[in-house]
Design a protein around this motif. Structure first.
Motif, PDB file in Angstrom:
ATOM      1  N   TYR A   1       3.926  -6.908  -8.034  1.00 27.41           N
ATOM      2  CA  TYR A   1       2.833  -6.192  -8.923  1.00 27.41           C
ATOM      3  C   TYR A   1       3.020  -6.808 -10.253  1.00 27.41           C
ATOM      4  CZ  TYR A   1       2.464  -2.771  -5.099  1.00 27.41           C
ATOM      5  OH  TYR A   1       2.385  -2.171  -3.892  1.00 27.41           O
ATOM      6  N   THR A   2       1.670  -6.660 -11.319  1.00 29.27           N
ATOM      7  CA  THR A   2       2.083  -7.005 -12.604  1.00 29.27           C
ATOM      8  C   THR A   2       2.603  -5.911 -13.249  1.00 29.27           C
ATOM      9  OG1 THR A   2       0.733  -7.722 -14.411  1.00 29.27           O
ATOM     10  CG2 THR A   2      -0.389  -6.041 -13.112  1.00 29.27           C
ATOM     11  N   GLY A   3       3.269  -5.865 -14.227  1.00 31.22           N
ATOM     12  CA  GLY A   3       4.155  -4.907 -14.673  1.00 31.22           C
ATOM     13  C   GLY A   3       3.358  -3.485 -15.145  1.00 31.22           C
ATOM     14  N   ASP A   4       2.157  -3.566 -15.695  1.00 30.64           N
ATOM     15  CA  ASP A   4       1.497  -2.649 -16.274  1.00 30.64           C
ATOM     16  C   ASP A   4       0.934  -1.474 -14.974  1.00 30.64           C
ATOM     17  OD1 ASP A   4      -1.892  -1.744 -17.076  1.00 30.64           O
ATOM     18  OD2 ASP A   4       0.121  -0.849 -18.147  1.00 30.64           O
TER      19      ASP A   4
ATOM     20  N   THR B   1      -3.486   4.886  -8.686  1.00 32.37           N
ATOM     21  CA  THR B   1      -3.454   6.167  -9.238  1.00 32.37           C
ATOM     22  C   THR B   1      -3.208   6.088 -10.812  1.00 32.37           C
ATOM     23  OG1 THR B   1      -1.033   6.499  -8.733  1.00 32.37           O
ATOM     24  CG2 THR B   1      -2.629   6.982  -7.156  1.00 32.37           C
ATOM     25  N   SER B   2      -3.456   7.407 -11.195  1.00 32.12           N
ATOM     26  CA  SER B   2      -3.147   7.453 -13.010  1.00 32.12           C
ATOM     27  C   SER B   2      -3.784   6.453 -13.642  1.00 32.12           C
ATOM     28  CB  SER B   2      -1.675   7.325 -12.939  1.00 32.12           C
ATOM     29  OG  SER B   2      -0.910   8.414 -12.513  1.00 32.12           O
TER      30      SER B   2
ATOM     31  N   SER C   1      -7.868   8.589  -9.368  1.00 32.59           N
ATOM     32  CA  SER C   1      -7.356   7.807  -8.456  1.00 32.59           C
ATOM     33  C   SER C   1      -8.581   7.060  -7.744  1.00 32.59           C
ATOM     34  CB  SER C   1      -6.580   8.615  -7.288  1.00 32.59           C
ATOM     35  OG  SER C   1      -5.362   9.077  -8.035  1.00 32.59           O
ATOM     36  N   LEU C   2      -8.416   5.832  -7.153  1.00 33.77           N
ATOM     37  CA  LEU C   2      -9.603   5.266  -6.573  1.00 33.77           C
ATOM     38  C   LEU C   2      -8.973   4.368  -5.630  1.00 33.77           C
ATOM     39  CD1 LEU C   2     -12.619   5.273  -7.212  1.00 33.77           C
ATOM     40  CD2 LEU C   2     -12.368   3.349  -8.481  1.00 33.77           C
ATOM     41  N   ASN C   3      -9.423   4.174  -4.604  1.00 30.20           N
ATOM     42  CA  ASN C   3      -8.805   3.253  -3.306  1.00 30.20           C
ATOM     43  C   ASN C   3      -9.935   1.962  -2.930  1.00 30.20           C
ATOM     44  OD1 ASN C   3      -6.695   4.880  -2.819  1.00 30.20           O
ATOM     45  ND2 ASN C   3      -7.776   6.400  -1.658  1.00 30.20           N
TER      46      ASN C   3
ATOM     47  N   LYS D   1       2.817  -1.246 -12.071  1.00 20.54           N
ATOM     48  CA  LYS D   1       3.913  -0.917 -11.059  1.00 20.54           C
ATOM     49  C   LYS D   1       4.028   0.551 -11.106  1.00 20.54           C
ATOM     50  CE  LYS D   1       6.783  -5.195 -11.068  1.00 20.54           C
ATOM     51  NZ  LYS D   1       7.944  -5.619 -11.810  1.00 20.54           N
ATOM     52  N   GLY D   2       4.179   1.257 -10.201  1.00 18.60           N
ATOM     53  CA  GLY D   2       4.485   2.573  -9.908  1.00 18.60           C
ATOM     54  C   GLY D   2       3.046   3.547  -9.901  1.00 18.60           C
ATOM     55  N   ARG D   3       1.977   2.759 -10.265  1.00 16.05           N
ATOM     56  CA  ARG D   3       0.774   3.314 -10.178  1.00 16.05           C
ATOM     57  C   ARG D   3      -0.316   2.754  -8.869  1.00 16.05           C
ATOM     58  NH1 ARG D   3      -2.594   2.787 -14.282  1.00 16.05           N
ATOM     59  NH2 ARG D   3      -2.224   0.885 -14.969  1.00 16.05           N
TER      60      ARG D   3
END
Length: 125
Positions: A59-62, A83-84, A16-18, A64-66
């Protein structure tokens, strides 16, 4: 508006990175904000955008959720929690600001007028 990104670096796959972006101009909450990225040899692509209020995101599809985009209008700050992470996420990440045109945002680069210098994200496999 001057935009400055921080938080890039080297991370392992799955890590992960912020990222953070601070805007120097006043009226931050008049702007739609976004994150874009560009990998070597590839075109710049939109990653995420957020409306002036923060209530709408896209979000761009790739990612989403991450990835999660957020903003703090009181502090003139924009964030991207990643994340991920995958090797294909490696790129220079840019913060961008554009005039708000309603309650939503559009992940199109021509909607954004101001750009940061970018922060590099490297993902090792």
């Amino acid at each position: 508006a001057q935009l400055t990104e921080t938080g890039g670096g080297l991370v392992q796959t799955g890590g992960s990175l912020n990222l953070s972006c601070i805007a120097s101009a006043s009226g931050f909450d008049d702007y739609v904000m976004g994150w874009f990225r560009q990998a070597p040899g590839k075109e710049r692509e939109g990653v995420a955008c957020i409306s002036w209020s923060g209530r709408y995101t896209d979000y761009t599809g790739d990612v989403k959720g991450r990835f999660t985009i957020s903003r703090d209008n009181a502090e003139n700050m924009l964030y991207l929690q990643m994340t991920s992470l995958k090797p294909e996420d490696a790129a220079a990440y840019y913060c961008a600001a554009g005039p708000s045109n309603g309650a939503e945002c559009e992940l199109e680069s021509d909607r954004f007028e101001y750009w940061g210098q970018g922060t590099e994200v490297t993902v090792s496999s």
